[in-house]
Design a protein around this motif. Structure first.
Motif, short mmCIF file in Angstrom:
data_model
loop_
_atom_site.label_atom_id
_atom_site.label_comp_id
_atom_site.label_asym_id
_atom_site.label_seq_id
_atom_site.Cartn_x
_atom_site.Cartn_y
_atom_site.Cartn_z
N ASP A 166 23.01 0.29 4.23
CA ASP A 166 22.65 1.07 3.11
C ASP A 166 21.77 0.27 2.06
O ASP A 166 22.31 -0.28 1.53
N VAL A 167 20.75 1.52 1.62
CA VAL A 167 19.23 0.60 0.83
C VAL A 167 18.87 1.38 0.08
O VAL A 167 17.97 2.98 -0.47
N PRO A 168 20.32 1.75 -1.63
CA PRO A 168 19.46 2.65 -2.68
C PRO A 168 18.64 1.78 -2.71
O PRO A 168 18.38 2.48 -4.50
N GLU A 169 17.68 0.91 -2.83
CA GLU A 169 16.79 0.16 -3.98
C GLU A 169 15.47 1.19 -3.40
O GLU A 169 15.10 1.14 -2.55
N PRO A 170 15.35 1.24 -5.18
CA PRO A 170 13.92 2.30 -4.66
C PRO A 170 12.93 1.37 -4.66
O PRO A 170 12.72 -0.16 -4.26
N ALA A 171 11.55 1.88 -4.45
CA ALA A 171 10.35 0.81 -3.41
C ALA A 171 9.75 0.12 -4.62
O ALA A 171 9.61 -0.80 -4.17
N LYS A 172 10.03 0.67 -6.29
CA LYS A 172 9.71 -0.09 -7.48
C LYS A 172 10.33 -1.75 -7.33
O LYS A 172 10.03 -2.83 -8.19
N THR A 190 0.53 -1.30 0.05
CA THR A 190 -0.05 -0.36 0.00
C THR A 190 0.89 1.19 -0.07
O THR A 190 1.82 0.96 0.20
N PRO A 191 0.39 2.50 -0.39
CA PRO A 191 1.38 3.82 -0.34
C PRO A 191 2.03 3.81 1.05
O PRO A 191 2.82 4.56 1.08
N GLU A 192 0.59 3.11 2.60
CA GLU A 192 1.96 3.49 3.43
C GLU A 192 2.97 2.91 3.87
O GLU A 192 3.45 3.18 4.90
N MET A 193 2.39 1.09 3.23
CA MET A 193 3.63 0.39 3.63
C MET A 193 4.76 0.97 2.45
O MET A 193 6.19 0.86 2.70
N THR A 194 4.68 1.87 1.25
CA THR A 194 5.73 1.80 0.73
C THR A 194 6.24 3.58 1.09
O THR A 194 7.86 3.62 1.53
N GLY A 195 5.30 4.17 2.03
CA GLY A 195 6.45 5.21 2.96
C GLY A 195 7.36 4.86 3.99
O GLY A 195 7.93 5.77 4.17
N LEU A 196 6.71 3.79 4.09
CA LEU A 196 7.45 3.47 6.11
C LEU A 196 8.42 2.43 5.29
O LEU A 196 9.79 3.30 5.48
N TYR A 197 9.31 2.48 4.16
CA TYR A 197 9.84 1.16 3.31
C TYR A 197 11.14 2.69 2.81
O TYR A 197 12.41 2.69 3.09
N GLU A 198 10.09 3.73 1.91
CA GLU A 198 11.35 4.77 1.53
C GLU A 198 11.56 5.97 3.16
O GLU A 198 12.84 6.40 3.00
N GLU A 199 11.27 5.59 3.93
CA GLU A 199 11.95 6.50 5.61
C GLU A 199 12.86 5.70 5.94
O GLU A 199 13.84 6.17 6.20
N VAL A 200 12.81 3.98 6.01
CA VAL A 200 13.99 3.75 6.00
C VAL A 200 14.89 3.36 5.27
O VAL A 200 15.82 3.92 5.69
N ALA A 201 14.84 3.63 3.83
CA ALA A 201 15.72 3.04 3.46
C ALA A 201 17.09 4.82 3.20
O ALA A 201 18.05 5.23 2.55
N SER A 202 15.43 6.08 3.28
CA SER A 202 16.40 7.33 4.17
C SER A 202 17.12 7.60 4.49
O SER A 202 17.40 8.84 4.41
N ASN A 203 17.30 7.31 5.88
CA ASN A 203 17.77 7.05 6.64
C ASN A 203 19.04 7.72 6.52
O ASN A 203 20.03 7.73 7.22
N ALA A 204 19.35 5.68 5.71
CA ALA A 204 20.86 5.63 5.36
C ALA A 204 21.65 7.19 4.90
O ALA A 204 22.63 7.61 5.71
N SER A 205 21.09 8.22 4.22
CA SER A 205 21.81 9.25 3.63
C SER A 205 22.22 10.77 4.99
O SER A 205 22.57 11.87 4.33
#
Length: 281
Positions: A149-155, A35-50
């Motif tokens: 390091d999580v560079p993979e996009p949500a797709k 869902t969009p909520e799950m996608t947002g959770l993944y993207e937030e966690v992935a962006s923390n590395a930066s």
């Protein structure tokens, strides 16, 4: 005999109050929709590395293999994607025994016990000699930083599972996959497992005891105090190896931070490729 006695002293003293690596339980829940909520959770966690670019602190390191256990106290300095430096002390007296400069392509080790400068390539074999685990530069930086390091996009997300208060994302990554285990309440990454193209585990991480720090711009940074890594290697006769890092104190993104490594005077230069395992871990 004197050298053997010193090595034994370091190993025996280093094994006192040993802490064992803990595994983050996998998510055994049901598969759910992305869902969009799950996608947002993944993207937030992935962006923390930066958000984490540098680190300066003190940590206890615990190495465990089927044949031995060792503990060392280290000063740890890291500049992301550039250099990492570790000053290793061992034994109950806290003597410095090694000053290590780890670069993406090379290793420099001031072996203070033997007054020699070890120089070599940064590969798994040489990293195993100085740290105890045959990990590459990227895996060691993830372990010392505590930031994956999580560079993979949500797709790239192939599936999502939810259960036991955790969410897991299976993500296509290179020639294999990653499984990210996330606490949806704190929005923190608690586990990360790498699988090869045959579906076998290659590396497993656990991140725990998150702490907060505010950077110079007023942004809050959340980083784990405890980082556990288990490295699986089928061609290793000793089997899997684990490394636990527990920070006592550290500063994230210190201002005007630079890593300074001094080449020792009058030390003999030795090719690290020709050296056996070193005794501090």
């Amino acid at each position: 005999m004197k050298w053997m006695g010193l090595t034994a002293f370091l190993v025996i003293a280093g094994c006192s109050q040993f802490k064992t690596v803990t595994r983050e339980p996998g998510v055994l829940g049901d598969r759910v929709a992305l869902t969009p909520e799950m996608t947002g959770l993944y993207e937030e966690v992935a962006s923390n590395a930066s958000t984490v670019r540098a680190l300066d602190g003190y940590a206890d390191l615990y190495l465990e293999t089927p044949k031995r256990k060792a503990k060392a106290y280290c000063t740890v300095q890291i500049q992301k994607s550039r250099d990492a430096r570790m000053i290793v002390t061992a034994g109950i007296l806290g003597w410095p025994v090694a000053d290590l400069l780890i670069r993406p392509d090379s290793l420099f080790v001031n072996d203070m016990l033997n007054n020699r400068m070890l120089v070599g390539r940064n590969n798994g074999e040489n990293m195993g000699k100085i740290i105890g685990v045959n990990a590459g530069f990227g895996r060691m930086i993830e372990t010392l930083f505590g930031i994956a390091d999580v560079p993979e996009p949500a797709k790239n997300i192939e599936s999502v599972r939810k259960g036991s208060g955790r969410v897991s994302f299976t993500v296509k990554s290179g020639n294999g996959t990653k499984e990210l285990v996330v606490d949806p309440l704190t929005r923190e990454l608690t586990g990360l497992v790498y699988f090869d193209q045959s579906g076998r585990k290659s590396v497993e991480f656990r991140f725990a005891a998150y702490q907060s720090q505010v950077d110079k711009n007023g942004a809050e940074l959340r980083v784990p105090r405890e980082i556990d890594m288990i490295l699986y290697r089928e061609d290793d006769p000793e089997g899997s190896r684990s490394l636990k890092v527990v920070y006592d104190e550290r500063v994230i993104n210190p201002p005007d931070f630079n890593i300074t490594f001094k080449w020792p005077a009058r030390a003999k230069t030795v090719n690290l490729d020709e050296v056996e395992r070193l005794p501090w871990l």
